[in-house]
Motif scaffolding. Structure first.
Motif, PDB file in Angstrom:
ATOM      1  N   ASP A   1      -8.488  48.221 -15.459  1.00 19.00           N
ATOM      2  CA  ASP A   1      -7.786  47.269 -15.750  1.00 19.00           C
ATOM      3  C   ASP A   1      -6.210  47.169 -15.180  1.00 19.00           C
ATOM      4  O   ASP A   1      -6.245  47.861 -14.787  1.00 19.00           O
ATOM      5  CB  ASP A   1      -6.652  47.843 -17.462  1.00 19.00           C
ATOM      6  CG  ASP A   1      -8.328  47.413 -18.046  1.00 19.00           C
ATOM      7  OD1 ASP A   1      -9.050  46.974 -17.864  1.00 19.00           O
ATOM      8  OD2 ASP A   1      -7.721  48.586 -19.223  1.00 19.00           O
TER       9      ASP A   1
ATOM     10  N   SER B   1     -12.335  39.339 -18.661  1.00 16.32           N
ATOM     11  CA  SER B   1     -13.366  40.422 -17.325  1.00 16.32           C
ATOM     12  C   SER B   1     -13.466  39.837 -16.367  1.00 16.32           C
ATOM     13  O   SER B   1     -13.795  38.107 -16.478  1.00 16.32           O
ATOM     14  CB  SER B   1     -14.529  41.540 -17.378  1.00 16.32           C
ATOM     15  OG  SER B   1     -14.052  42.230 -17.912  1.00 16.32           O
TER      16      SER B   1
ATOM     17  N   GLN C   1     -15.213  50.405 -13.165  1.00 15.31           N
ATOM     18  CA  GLN C   1     -13.917  48.147 -13.726  1.00 15.31           C
ATOM     19  C   GLN C   1     -13.106  49.291 -14.010  1.00 15.31           C
ATOM     20  O   GLN C   1     -13.036  50.392 -14.534  1.00 15.31           O
ATOM     21  CB  GLN C   1     -14.715  47.922 -14.686  1.00 15.31           C
ATOM     22  CG  GLN C   1     -14.220  48.615 -16.162  1.00 15.31           C
ATOM     23  CD  GLN C   1     -14.729  47.825 -17.378  1.00 15.31           C
ATOM     24  OE1 GLN C   1     -15.027  46.686 -17.024  1.00 15.31           O
ATOM     25  NE2 GLN C   1     -15.280  48.261 -18.428  1.00 15.31           N
TER      26      GLN C   1
ATOM     27  N   THR D   1      -2.231  40.437 -17.691  1.00 16.54           N
ATOM     28  CA  THR D   1      -3.235  41.111 -17.263  1.00 16.54           C
ATOM     29  C   THR D   1      -4.698  41.276 -17.192  1.00 16.54           C
ATOM     30  O   THR D   1      -4.757  39.769 -18.165  1.00 16.54           O
ATOM     31  CB  THR D   1      -3.484  43.085 -18.686  1.00 16.54           C
ATOM     32  OG1 THR D   1      -3.509  41.405 -19.737  1.00 16.54           O
ATOM     33  CG2 THR D   1      -1.989  42.850 -19.293  1.00 16.54           C
ATOM     34  N   CYS D   2      -5.393  42.003 -16.892  1.00 15.11           N
ATOM     35  CA  CYS D   2      -7.041  41.590 -16.795  1.00 15.11           C
ATOM     36  C   CYS D   2      -7.977  42.660 -16.345  1.00 15.11           C
ATOM     37  O   CYS D   2      -7.175  43.928 -15.979  1.00 15.11           O
ATOM     38  CB  CYS D   2      -7.133  40.420 -15.457  1.00 15.11           C
ATOM     39  SG  CYS D   2      -6.705  41.035 -14.489  1.00 15.11           S
ATOM     40  N   THR D   3      -8.990  42.362 -16.106  1.00 16.09           N
ATOM     41  CA  THR D   3      -9.732  44.153 -15.767  1.00 16.09           C
ATOM     42  C   THR D   3     -10.778  43.242 -14.953  1.00 16.09           C
ATOM     43  O   THR D   3     -11.263  41.944 -14.911  1.00 16.09           O
ATOM     44  CB  THR D   3     -11.399  43.810 -17.576  1.00 16.09           C
ATOM     45  OG1 THR D   3     -10.171  44.506 -18.494  1.00 16.09           O
ATOM     46  CG2 THR D   3     -11.961  45.267 -16.218  1.00 16.09           C
TER      47      THR D   3
ATOM     48  N   ASN E   1     -13.665  43.982 -12.789  1.00 18.26           N
ATOM     49  CA  ASN E   1     -15.284  45.249 -13.084  1.00 18.26           C
ATOM     50  C   ASN E   1     -16.044  44.224 -11.134  1.00 18.26           C
ATOM     51  O   ASN E   1     -16.428  43.556 -10.771  1.00 18.26           O
ATOM     52  CB  ASN E   1     -16.336  43.820 -14.116  1.00 18.26           C
ATOM     53  CG  ASN E   1     -17.281  44.550 -14.013  1.00 18.26           C
ATOM     54  OD1 ASN E   1     -18.654  44.852 -13.267  1.00 18.26           O
ATOM     55  ND2 ASN E   1     -17.343  44.886 -15.496  1.00 18.26           N
TER      56      ASN E   1
ATOM     57  N   SER F   1      -4.688  52.372 -15.740  1.00 14.21           N
ATOM     58  CA  SER F   1      -4.554  51.072 -15.348  1.00 14.21           C
ATOM     59  C   SER F   1      -3.995  51.494 -14.119  1.00 14.21           C
ATOM     60  O   SER F   1      -2.743  52.486 -13.698  1.00 14.21           O
ATOM     61  CB  SER F   1      -3.890  50.352 -16.002  1.00 14.21           C
ATOM     62  OG  SER F   1      -2.031  50.634 -16.392  1.00 14.21           O
TER      63      SER F   1
END
Length: 157
Positions: free
Chosen positions: A63, A135, A61, A119-121, A123, A77
């Protein structure tokens, strides 16, 4: 020829013939969506942090943050230019560079965070259950290590 939107229907206005593909004079917005996929997110990776590839290898994953949002964690990131235009949902297709993935799970806070902070992650573990409320769970063809690089385009349809 031009289009106007009236009562959720698109009216084609023209002094000449209809287009060769035979579109009716009045078509619904749904028809346009089906015929021409609407982009929910169209962005470009501006900078990939120096530690991103290591994170991908160990955790699957990474960011993402908009490039106008400074952070002390820039090395960990990916920054991008171009915020999402619409909410993302399970089943959407996301393309990063030449790789294609399907959103198979989405955290409860993803869309709010994307709209407010950007923002987000992401995965890439192919798990369906969101690892965190932020996520986006992805499954697909491609290797994130090869597609996540500066200048790569991110699109969601």
């Amino acid at each position: 020829m031009f289009c106007i939107l009236m009562n959720n229907k698109i009216q084609l206005q023209s002094d000449s013939k209809l287009p060769e593909d035979g579109l009716p004079v009045t078509i619904t917005a749904k028809y346009i969506e089906k015929r021409y996929e609407v982009m929910k997110w169209n962005a470009v990776i501006a900078e990939t942090g120096s530690e991103v590839m290591g994170l991908l290898k160990t955790s699957n994953q990474v960011d993402f943050r908009p490039n106008d949002r400074p952070t002390d964690l820039a090395d960990y990131s990916v920054s991008y230019e171009g915020r999402p235009a619409e909410d993302l949902k399970k089943g959407d297709r996301i393309e990063i560079g030449s790789s294609s993935f399907r959103i198979v799970g989405i955290g409860a806070n993803v869309n709010e965070k994307l709209q407010t902070r950007g923002t987000c992650t992401m995965n890439f573990s192919e798990e369906r259950e969101p690892a965190t409320p932020d996520s986006i769970m992805l499954s697909g063809i491609g290797y994130p290590e090869t597609c996540i690089k500066n200048g790569a385009r991110i699109t969601v349809k």
